[in-house]
Design a protein around this motif. Structure first.
Motif, PDB file in Angstrom:
ATOM      1  N   ALA A  79      17.347 -39.491 -30.617  1.00 31.50           N
ATOM      2  CA  ALA A  79      17.277 -39.955 -29.233  1.00 31.50           C
ATOM      3  C   ALA A  79      18.061 -41.252 -29.038  1.00 31.50           C
ATOM      4  O   ALA A  79      18.018 -42.134 -29.883  1.00 31.50           O
ATOM      5  CB  ALA A  79      15.810 -40.177 -28.848  1.00 31.50           C
ATOM      6  N   PRO A  80      18.771 -41.349 -27.937  1.00 31.39           N
ATOM      7  CA  PRO A  80      19.522 -42.580 -27.650  1.00 31.39           C
ATOM      8  C   PRO A  80      18.612 -43.702 -27.164  1.00 31.39           C
ATOM      9  O   PRO A  80      17.515 -43.459 -26.678  1.00 31.39           O
ATOM     10  CB  PRO A  80      20.463 -42.147 -26.529  1.00 31.39           C
ATOM     11  CG  PRO A  80      19.744 -41.048 -25.832  1.00 31.39           C
ATOM     12  CD  PRO A  80      18.935 -40.339 -26.886  1.00 31.39           C
ATOM     13  N   PHE A  81      19.084 -44.938 -27.287  1.00 31.98           N
ATOM     14  CA  PHE A  81      18.294 -46.115 -26.917  1.00 31.98           C
ATOM     15  C   PHE A  81      18.696 -46.721 -25.568  1.00 31.98           C
ATOM     16  O   PHE A  81      17.875 -47.310 -24.898  1.00 31.98           O
ATOM     17  CB  PHE A  81      18.456 -47.214 -27.979  1.00 31.98           C
ATOM     18  CG  PHE A  81      17.698 -46.940 -29.238  1.00 31.98           C
ATOM     19  CD1 PHE A  81      16.383 -47.358 -29.362  1.00 31.98           C
ATOM     20  CD2 PHE A  81      18.287 -46.256 -30.290  1.00 31.98           C
ATOM     21  CE1 PHE A  81      15.670 -47.108 -30.528  1.00 31.98           C
ATOM     22  CE2 PHE A  81      17.582 -45.994 -31.455  1.00 31.98           C
ATOM     23  CZ  PHE A  81      16.266 -46.423 -31.575  1.00 31.98           C
TER      24      PHE A  81
ATOM     25  N   ALA B 237      14.348 -41.825 -19.418  1.00 29.05           N
ATOM     26  CA  ALA B 237      13.099 -42.276 -20.037  1.00 29.05           C
ATOM     27  C   ALA B 237      12.508 -41.149 -20.880  1.00 29.05           C
ATOM     28  O   ALA B 237      12.043 -41.376 -22.001  1.00 29.05           O
ATOM     29  CB  ALA B 237      12.120 -42.739 -18.965  1.00 29.05           C
TER      30      ALA B 237
ATOM     31  N   LEU C 162      14.090 -38.831 -22.337  1.00 27.19           N
ATOM     32  CA  LEU C 162      14.958 -38.605 -23.489  1.00 27.19           C
ATOM     33  C   LEU C 162      14.772 -39.676 -24.563  1.00 27.19           C
ATOM     34  O   LEU C 162      15.207 -39.507 -25.696  1.00 27.19           O
ATOM     35  CB  LEU C 162      16.415 -38.572 -22.989  1.00 27.19           C
ATOM     36  CG  LEU C 162      17.574 -38.349 -23.940  1.00 27.19           C
ATOM     37  CD1 LEU C 162      17.424 -37.001 -24.678  1.00 27.19           C
ATOM     38  CD2 LEU C 162      18.900 -38.359 -23.191  1.00 27.19           C
ATOM     39  N   GLY C 163      14.130 -40.778 -24.209  1.00 26.38           N
ATOM     40  CA  GLY C 163      13.892 -41.826 -25.197  1.00 26.38           C
ATOM     41  C   GLY C 163      14.669 -43.110 -24.931  1.00 26.38           C
ATOM     42  O   GLY C 163      14.606 -44.054 -25.714  1.00 26.38           O
ATOM     43  N   ILE C 164      15.411 -43.144 -23.831  1.00 28.20           N
ATOM     44  CA  ILE C 164      16.132 -44.371 -23.478  1.00 28.20           C
ATOM     45  C   ILE C 164      15.117 -45.493 -23.247  1.00 28.20           C
ATOM     46  O   ILE C 164      14.107 -45.301 -22.573  1.00 28.20           O
ATOM     47  CB  ILE C 164      16.952 -44.166 -22.181  1.00 28.20           C
ATOM     48  CG1 ILE C 164      18.072 -43.139 -22.396  1.00 28.20           C
ATOM     49  CG2 ILE C 164      17.498 -45.485 -21.643  1.00 28.20           C
ATOM     50  CD1 ILE C 164      19.246 -43.620 -23.189  1.00 28.20           C
ATOM     51  N   LEU C 165      15.404 -46.668 -23.819  1.00 26.62           N
ATOM     52  CA  LEU C 165      14.519 -47.812 -23.656  1.00 26.62           C
ATOM     53  C   LEU C 165      15.133 -48.878 -22.755  1.00 26.62           C
ATOM     54  O   LEU C 165      14.442 -49.559 -22.033  1.00 26.62           O
ATOM     55  CB  LEU C 165      14.215 -48.431 -25.025  1.00 26.62           C
ATOM     56  CG  LEU C 165      13.574 -47.477 -26.038  1.00 26.62           C
ATOM     57  CD1 LEU C 165      13.514 -48.127 -27.410  1.00 26.62           C
ATOM     58  CD2 LEU C 165      12.181 -47.063 -25.578  1.00 26.62           C
ATOM     59  N   GLN C 166      16.444 -49.009 -22.857  1.00 23.24           N
ATOM     60  CA  GLN C 166      17.107 -50.055 -22.086  1.00 23.24           C
ATOM     61  C   GLN C 166      18.061 -49.475 -21.066  1.00 23.24           C
ATOM     62  O   GLN C 166      18.885 -48.615 -21.395  1.00 23.24           O
ATOM     63  CB  GLN C 166      17.891 -50.966 -23.017  1.00 23.24           C
ATOM     64  CG  GLN C 166      16.989 -51.965 -23.681  1.00 23.24           C
ATOM     65  CD  GLN C 166      17.710 -52.715 -24.753  1.00 23.24           C
ATOM     66  OE1 GLN C 166      18.446 -52.124 -25.521  1.00 23.24           O
ATOM     67  NE2 GLN C 166      17.493 -54.004 -24.809  1.00 23.24           N
TER      68      GLN C 166
ATOM     69  N   HIS D 217      20.959 -50.594 -18.462  1.00 27.41           N
ATOM     70  CA  HIS D 217      21.851 -51.651 -17.991  1.00 27.41           C
ATOM     71  C   HIS D 217      22.451 -51.203 -16.670  1.00 27.41           C
ATOM     72  O   HIS D 217      23.125 -50.177 -16.605  1.00 27.41           O
ATOM     73  CB  HIS D 217      22.952 -51.913 -19.011  1.00 27.41           C
ATOM     74  CG  HIS D 217      22.408 -52.274 -20.365  1.00 27.41           C
ATOM     75  ND1 HIS D 217      21.859 -53.512 -20.627  1.00 27.41           N
ATOM     76  CD2 HIS D 217      22.278 -51.558 -21.504  1.00 27.41           C
ATOM     77  CE1 HIS D 217      21.437 -53.549 -21.888  1.00 27.41           C
ATOM     78  NE2 HIS D 217      21.675 -52.365 -22.434  1.00 27.41           N
TER      79      HIS D 217
ATOM     80  N   LEU E  13      11.389 -48.597 -18.222  1.00 24.14           N
ATOM     81  CA  LEU E  13      12.701 -48.939 -18.786  1.00 24.14           C
ATOM     82  C   LEU E  13      12.900 -50.450 -18.750  1.00 24.14           C
ATOM     83  O   LEU E  13      12.539 -51.098 -17.762  1.00 24.14           O
ATOM     84  CB  LEU E  13      13.815 -48.251 -17.989  1.00 24.14           C
ATOM     85  CG  LEU E  13      13.829 -46.727 -18.083  1.00 24.14           C
ATOM     86  CD1 LEU E  13      14.732 -46.125 -17.009  1.00 24.14           C
ATOM     87  CD2 LEU E  13      14.296 -46.299 -19.474  1.00 24.14           C
ATOM     88  N   TYR E  14      13.460 -50.993 -19.807  1.00 24.56           N
ATOM     89  CA  TYR E  14      13.820 -52.410 -19.812  1.00 24.56           C
ATOM     90  C   TYR E  14      15.090 -52.546 -18.986  1.00 24.56           C
ATOM     91  O   TYR E  14      16.139 -52.015 -19.349  1.00 24.56           O
ATOM     92  CB  TYR E  14      14.043 -52.898 -21.242  1.00 24.56           C
ATOM     93  CG  TYR E  14      14.211 -54.396 -21.316  1.00 24.56           C
ATOM     94  CD1 TYR E  14      13.132 -55.207 -21.619  1.00 24.56           C
ATOM     95  CD2 TYR E  14      15.435 -54.998 -21.077  1.00 24.56           C
ATOM     96  CE1 TYR E  14      13.266 -56.589 -21.674  1.00 24.56           C
ATOM     97  CE2 TYR E  14      15.581 -56.370 -21.122  1.00 24.56           C
ATOM     98  CZ  TYR E  14      14.496 -57.161 -21.422  1.00 24.56           C
ATOM     99  OH  TYR E  14      14.637 -58.522 -21.472  1.00 24.56           O
TER     100      TYR E  14
END
Ligand code: SF4
Ligand code: SF4
Lengths: 91, 385
Positions: free
Chosen positions: B5-7, B50, B52-56, B58, B82-83
């Motif tokens: 998973a991507p970040f 979210a 999919l595992g995205i945390l940040q 931009h 999400l950050y």
């Protein structure tokens, strides 16, 4: 080095969050993600800038049946490391 | 090959921008306002991200503040956990809107700054008064209780003021500064000779860094992105193509890297037609350079192939004509002489500004006259990542 009466807290812009996809927890910061395990997360959750390290250790020692000295060593090592990385402050 | 998973997701909300920086890395052909994703599209993308595992997240551009729905988008992202980081020029966001963003749950602000002195900073940004506006904006960010990072792109035109720049950033109240040497993608490639520092200046900056860090350690964290053309080995491309992050363009194309559209033959899928997880796992553009199977020699058998991933695909494309080649920045590349040609090429100090026809290099620069941020095809740089 952190002392028993320091009152650590997450640095500005840093959040602790559960990871629903990967499991575990993350410390989220600008341009930075640090994966943390459940025992570190339990320590960090208590770092609210109000509780001293001694308070934090008390809470954890009463919550888990683990030796107080061991918790203290673990918590200080974690917090010192995160202070160096500027993810935690100990004002 | 299945990917973890991507970040991080970089959402390029718009290509509209009030500035005209010569080092802008957005493509030559910008997406138009009429082609931009709608509010509901972006919110759907954030939800899928979210999951999919995205945390940040931009939020970038162009100038994201040019989107009238920015507060709504931030609120949606924050609710998803999400950050959320706003990457802005500081132009076009007033104090009231900034505090709405803070209330909506914005986590962090990243402000671009061009130089220390207003005169040169405004010259680089192509907008008179922009530097003072950025100072005001920084103060509002601090007032709103938001953490601030300042991003400064280093190049010939400001490298001598690196140390003073850090002091200025500290005075602005930022806790972190990114000093990122210019890279030559998109529009920036047109200004290479006006941007690339001389070797001596690049080395001087590097030597100055430890003392600068030590002097300012109590006040600020310095992240430094070195100029890769002067290095022995290339930068690790996005920490691996299709490994940690993805980019969504204003019109909804999903790219493995900000500059990936410069590679011919890659087919990019759109969030209008595919869900984000389908794209991450199935889009041919992501598969193209994932892992190491696509590599040619010398990367294929090199010990560093999992360290730098063979460097930058876009740079390999631009300088060797084949994106699979070793990044020619690498001393082991058979095309390394092409980088040497660039680093020893004669330099000059006049920019081709975004949104205006190319001018001959010996003409002096004057700031563009424009006041309508909404319709100008000017561009600020993407963040150095
Ligand atoms: S040959 Fe390829 S893998 Fe080896 S150092 Fe150079 S770019 Fe990196
Ligand atoms: S291909 Fe080059 S420009 Fe694209 S992400 Fe990799 S290093 Fe950056």
């Amino acid at each position: 080095m952190i002392t028993a009466d320091s009152r650590p807290k997450l640095a500005r812009g840093v959040r602790l969050q559960i990871d629903r996809v990967r499991g575990g927890f993350n410390l989220l910061a600008p341009e930075h993600v640090l994966r943390v395990n459940a025992s570190s997360a339990a320590i960090l959750e208590l770092c609210d800038g109000q509780r001293s390290l001694a308070d934090i250790v008390d809470v954890l020692a009463s919550r888990y049946a683990v030796d107080r000295g061991r918790i203290e060593r673990e918590a200080s090592a974690l917090i010192d490391d995160l202070v160096t990385r500027r993810l935690v402050e100990r004002p | 090959m299945t990917a973890p998973a991507p970040f991080a997701l970089l959402a390029e909300l718009t290509h509209r921008c009030p500035l005209a920086c010569p080092y802008c890395s957005n493509p030559l052909e910008l997406d138009r306002k009429a082609d931009e994703l709608a509010t509901a599209d972006w919110i759907r993308v954030f939800e899928q991200a979210a999951a999919l595992g995205i945390l940040q997240l931009h939020l970038s551009g162009g100038e994201p503040a040019a989107r009238h729905d920015l507060v709504e988008l931030v609120a949606a992202a924050a609710q998803l956990g999400l950050y959320t980081n706003l990457i802005t020029s500081g132009i076009g966001l007033d104090k009231a809107r900034l505090s709405e963003l803070a209330q909506a749950g914005l986590d962090h602000v990243q402000l671009s700054v061009q130089d220390v002195g207003a005169a040169n900073a405004d010259r680089i940004a192509g907008l008179r008064g922009s530097h003072q506006r950025k100072r005001d904006f920084a103060a509002w960010v601090i007032d709103a209780g938001l953490p601030l990072t300042v991003n400064a792109v280093l190049h010939r035109g400001n490298i001598a003021s690196m140390s003073a720049l850090v002091d200025e950033v500290i005075a602005m109240g930022a806790g972190r500064v990114e000093l990122a040497h210019a890279q030559y993608y998109g529009w920036a490639a047109r200004n290479r000779e006006a941007l690339m520092p001389d070797l001596a200046d690049a080395l001087a900056a590097r030597e100055q860094l430890p003392a600068l860090r030590e002097r300012t350690a109590r006040d600020i964290t310095i992240d430094y992105v070195p100029p890769d053309h002067f290095a022995r080995y290339p930068k690790p491309c996005m920490n691996g193509w299709g490994r940690q992050s993805l980019n969504v363009t204003p019109r909804g194309l999903v790219l493995p890297c900000h500059a990936a559209q410069s590679i011919p033959g890659l087919s990019f899928w759109s969030v209008r037609e595919h869900a984000l997880d389908e794209i991450w796992h199935g889009s041919p553009a992501f598969a193209a350079f994932r892992g190491t199977d696509w590599m040619v020699e010398p990367c294929r058998s090199c010990d560093r192939r999992e360290i730098d991933f063979g460097g930058c695909r876009c740079q390999a494309m631009a300088l060797t004509g084949d994106a699979r080649n070793t990044d020619p920045v690498c001393v082991l590349s058979p095309f390394h002489d092409r980088v040497e040609q660039l680093t020893t090429a004669p330099r000059h100090d006049s920019y081709v500004m975004r949104g205006r026809p190319p001018r001959t290099p010996d003409r002096t620069l004057s700031p563009p006259e424009r006041d309508d941020a909404d319709d100008v095809e000017a561009q600020r740089p993407a963040p150095a990542r």
